[in-house]
Design an enzyme around this catalytic site. Structure first.
Site, mmCIF file in Angstrom:
data_model
loop_
_atom_site.group_PDB
_atom_site.id
_atom_site.type_symbol
_atom_site.label_atom_id
_atom_site.label_comp_id
_atom_site.label_asym_id
_atom_site.label_seq_id
_atom_site.Cartn_x
_atom_site.Cartn_y
_atom_site.Cartn_z
ATOM 1 N N HIS A 1 -4.051 -1.297 9.561
ATOM 2 C CA HIS A 1 -3.833 -0.280 8.530
ATOM 3 C C HIS A 1 -3.491 -0.963 7.217
ATOM 4 O O HIS A 1 -2.951 -2.074 7.192
ATOM 5 C CB HIS A 1 -2.682 0.640 8.928
ATOM 6 C CG HIS A 1 -3.000 1.565 10.051
ATOM 7 N ND1 HIS A 1 -2.410 2.807 10.165
ATOM 8 C CD2 HIS A 1 -3.828 1.451 11.119
ATOM 9 C CE1 HIS A 1 -2.865 3.417 11.244
ATOM 10 N NE2 HIS A 1 -3.723 2.604 11.845
ATOM 11 N N GLU B 1 -1.139 -0.411 5.048
ATOM 12 C CA GLU B 1 0.278 -0.709 4.868
ATOM 13 C C GLU B 1 0.685 -1.974 5.613
ATOM 14 O O GLU B 1 1.412 -2.810 5.072
ATOM 15 C CB GLU B 1 1.156 0.442 5.381
ATOM 16 C CG GLU B 1 0.904 1.765 4.702
ATOM 17 C CD GLU B 1 -0.080 2.665 5.431
ATOM 18 O OE1 GLU B 1 0.145 3.885 5.451
ATOM 19 O OE2 GLU B 1 -1.080 2.148 5.983
ATOM 20 N N CYS C 1 3.013 2.904 10.826
ATOM 21 C CA CYS C 1 3.279 2.282 9.528
ATOM 22 C C CYS C 1 4.661 2.658 9.011
ATOM 23 O O CYS C 1 5.346 1.821 8.414
ATOM 24 C CB CYS C 1 2.190 2.651 8.528
ATOM 25 S SG CYS C 1 0.602 1.905 8.947
#
Length: 156
Positions: free
Chosen positions: A56, A58, A89
């Site tokens: 991801h 993040e 996240c």
């Protein structure tokens, strides 16, 4: 927490990261980590190309920032991300001790900040994250809609 012109500038950098993801055929999500007015981490979604559910934006931005400063603690930092962080996240943000999170659009299916769960508001956590959403929400929602519309049309 209020949104400043500086916050808007950093969100535009997160949007640039999302556009890189989109250009690579990935879901257009981007993030930057900022410390003392300087971008120290960048990331964008690479779940497909990286063949990992962990890739991801993040997480990648946090890893980039941590490697740059040589510490996992990012307690003086802010994260700017185009889409509301998911539960995974959100947990990583808490563990990294990030102080502030600015996000664009809410994520009704996976959002871990305000949509499905309120991870940052859990009582008893040893770290508090300040957060605010809605930066460039129209632009980000349009980018996401166009991306998924294009994907659906290719499948026809």
């Amino acid at each position: 927490m209020e949104i400043s012109d500086t916050d808007k500038k950093f969100m535009l950098l997160a949007i640039e990261q999302a556009k890189i993801a989109e250009s690579e055929g990935e879901v257009p999500i981007g993030a930057v980590v900022v410390c003392n007015g300087e971008v120290i981490g960048r990331g964008y979604n690479t779940k497909n190309s990286g063949k990992s559910a962990l890739h991801h934006a993040e997480i990648k931005a946090i890893e980039d920032a941590s490697s740059k400063i040589g510490d996992w603690r990012l307690d003086e930092c802010s994260l700017y991300v185009t889409l509301e962080p998911c539960l995974m996240c959100s947990g990583a943000i808490i563990h990294a001790r990030i102080r502030n999170v600015f996000f664009g659009a809410e994520e009704p299916k996976f959002g871990g900040v305000v949509s499905l769960a309120h991870t940052f508001d859990i009582e008893g956590l040893n770290h508090r994250v300040n957060y605010i959403g809605g930066l460039y929400v129209d632009e980000i929602q349009t980018m996401m809609k166009v991306f998924f519309r294009t994907i659906r049309e290719k499948k026809k």
